[in-house]
Scaffold this motif. Structure first.
Motif, short mmCIF file in Angstrom:
data_model
loop_
_atom_site.label_atom_id
_atom_site.label_comp_id
_atom_site.label_asym_id
_atom_site.label_seq_id
_atom_site.Cartn_x
_atom_site.Cartn_y
_atom_site.Cartn_z
N GLN A 48 0.83 -1.20 0.00
CA GLN A 48 0.00 0.00 0.00
C GLN A 48 0.87 1.26 0.00
OE1 GLN A 48 -2.24 -1.03 3.51
NE2 GLN A 48 -4.02 -1.68 2.31
N ALA A 49 1.96 1.23 0.75
CA ALA A 49 2.84 2.39 0.83
C ALA A 49 3.53 2.67 -0.50
CB ALA A 49 3.88 2.19 1.94
N VAL A 50 4.02 1.62 -1.17
CA VAL A 50 4.71 1.84 -2.44
C VAL A 50 3.74 2.34 -3.50
CG1 VAL A 50 4.63 -0.50 -3.44
CG2 VAL A 50 6.59 0.98 -3.89
N ARG A 51 2.50 1.86 -3.48
CA ARG A 51 1.50 2.38 -4.42
C ARG A 51 1.20 3.84 -4.13
NH1 ARG A 51 -3.29 -1.94 -4.31
NH2 ARG A 51 -3.22 -1.13 -2.21
N ALA A 52 1.08 4.19 -2.85
CA ALA A 52 0.82 5.59 -2.48
C ALA A 52 2.01 6.47 -2.87
CB ALA A 52 0.53 5.69 -0.99
N ASP A 53 3.22 5.96 -2.66
CA ASP A 53 4.42 6.72 -3.04
C ASP A 53 4.44 7.00 -4.54
OD1 ASP A 53 5.30 6.71 -0.43
OD2 ASP A 53 6.82 5.15 -0.74
N LEU A 54 4.05 6.02 -5.33
CA LEU A 54 4.04 6.17 -6.78
C LEU A 54 3.16 7.35 -7.20
CD1 LEU A 54 4.72 5.15 -9.67
CD2 LEU A 54 2.68 3.71 -9.48
N LEU A 55 1.98 7.45 -6.60
CA LEU A 55 1.03 8.48 -7.02
C LEU A 55 1.22 9.81 -6.30
CD1 LEU A 55 -2.22 6.37 -7.43
CD2 LEU A 55 -0.58 7.09 -9.18
N ALA A 56 1.96 9.82 -5.21
CA ALA A 56 2.11 11.04 -4.41
C ALA A 56 2.70 12.20 -5.21
CB ALA A 56 2.96 10.76 -3.17
N GLU A 57 3.64 11.90 -6.07
CA GLU A 57 4.31 12.95 -6.85
C GLU A 57 3.85 12.95 -8.31
OE1 GLU A 57 6.42 15.20 -5.46
OE2 GLU A 57 5.97 14.24 -3.54
N SER A 58 2.80 12.22 -8.62
CA SER A 58 2.35 12.07 -9.99
C SER A 58 1.34 13.15 -10.36
CB SER A 58 1.71 10.69 -10.18
OG SER A 58 1.23 10.56 -11.50
N ALA A 59 1.35 13.51 -11.63
CA ALA A 59 0.35 14.45 -12.15
C ALA A 59 -0.89 13.71 -12.66
CB ALA A 59 0.95 15.30 -13.27
N LEU A 60 -0.89 12.38 -12.62
CA LEU A 60 -2.08 11.63 -13.02
C LEU A 60 -3.22 11.97 -12.08
CD1 LEU A 60 -0.37 8.18 -13.65
CD2 LEU A 60 -1.31 9.71 -15.41
N SER A 61 -4.38 12.27 -12.63
CA SER A 61 -5.53 12.66 -11.81
C SER A 61 -6.19 11.44 -11.18
CB SER A 61 -6.56 13.41 -12.66
OG SER A 61 -7.21 12.51 -13.54
N ALA A 62 -6.99 11.68 -10.17
CA ALA A 62 -7.74 10.60 -9.52
C ALA A 62 -8.64 9.90 -10.53
CB ALA A 62 -8.56 11.14 -8.35
N ARG A 63 -9.23 10.65 -11.42
CA ARG A 63 -10.10 10.04 -12.44
C ARG A 63 -9.29 9.19 -13.41
NH1 ARG A 63 -15.20 12.31 -15.93
NH2 ARG A 63 -14.55 11.38 -17.91
N GLU A 64 -8.11 9.67 -13.83
CA GLU A 64 -7.26 8.87 -14.71
C GLU A 64 -6.83 7.57 -14.05
OE1 GLU A 64 -5.31 12.54 -17.30
OE2 GLU A 64 -4.30 11.87 -15.47
N VAL A 65 -6.51 7.64 -12.77
CA VAL A 65 -6.14 6.43 -12.02
C VAL A 65 -7.32 5.47 -11.98
CG1 VAL A 65 -5.54 5.58 -9.71
CG2 VAL A 65 -4.32 7.54 -10.67
N ALA A 66 -8.51 5.97 -11.72
CA ALA A 66 -9.70 5.12 -11.69
C ALA A 66 -9.97 4.50 -13.05
CB ALA A 66 -10.91 5.92 -11.20
N VAL A 67 -9.77 5.25 -14.12
CA VAL A 67 -9.94 4.71 -15.48
C VAL A 67 -8.96 3.56 -15.69
CG1 VAL A 67 -9.53 5.20 -17.94
CG2 VAL A 67 -10.88 6.79 -16.55
N MET A 68 -7.70 3.77 -15.31
CA MET A 68 -6.70 2.71 -15.52
C MET A 68 -7.03 1.46 -14.72
SD MET A 68 -2.99 4.59 -15.74
CE MET A 68 -3.11 5.34 -14.11
#
Length: 194
Positions: A48-68
């Motif tokens: 869970q931490a590594v997944r959170a770390d990946l997105l913490a500095e990402s410009a991918l939006s919450a909606r884009e993440v949900a789409v993926m």
């Protein structure tokens, strides 16, 4: 053994109890996947931490993440994540868009979201078949190379998570299915039943 997964609940320990209590606090029940992952709650926490770390500095939006995730889960045939993330995508867009992504239809998505959905499906089906042209399509839709790396890594993390849940028989939670929008439930015609 139970019919919730192929493995029994792990023995009680402070870490297992903490994982179960966290689910009850956030969802009102203990998720079947948490029961599986709690054989190694330390690994669950690290994952869970590594997944959170990946997105913490990402410009991918919450909606884009949900789409993926919705596209990945559908391409993988994973009902559990499809119900969870299809519901999340419905919150961030609408039910028809979410149900469409779960069926492999990308109307209602922006160009950037549609290429991310397509990339997700391609990575699931055959990552060795990707080409420079596929990556160029992502760039043409406005994704940077860093975002392309982050998206690909996120898809791979979701595949690992789903593979563990599915292989060990974690059934989608009844509560999860009941609270999913009807069109999302109807779109999920694959994977393990609740």
């Amino acid at each position: 053994m139970s019919d919730l997964s192929f493995v029994a609940d792990p023995p009680q320990s402070p870490a297992v109890n903490a994982a179960f209590e966290a689910d009850v606090a956030s969802d009102g029940y203990v998720n079947n996947l948490t029961r599986v992952w709690s054989w190694r709650p330390d690994v669950l926490t690290s994952f869970q931490a590594v997944r959170a770390d990946l997105l913490a500095e990402s410009a991918l939006s919450a909606r884009e993440v949900a789409v993926m995730v919705a596209a990945t889960a559908a391409a993988r045939g994973d009902a559990y994540c499809a119900l969870a993330w299809g519901s999340r995508l419905a919150e961030l867009s609408d039910e028809a868009t979410a149900a469409g992504v779960l069926r492999g239809v990308d109307s209602g998505l922006s160009e950037r979201e549609a290429v991310l959905a397509g990339w997700s499906r391609q990575v699931v089906h055959d990552p060795n078949a990707t080409t420079r042209a596929d990556v160029d399509r992502l760039r043409a839709a406005g994704l940077t190379d860093q975002e392309i790396f982050e998206a690909t890594t996120w898809i791979a993390f979701r595949l690992a998570f789903s593979t563990i849940n599915d292989a060990l028989g974690a059934r989608p939670d009844t509560q999860l299915a009941e609270k999913a929008p009807r069109s999302v439930r109807e779109a999920v015609t694959y994977g393990r039943p609740t």
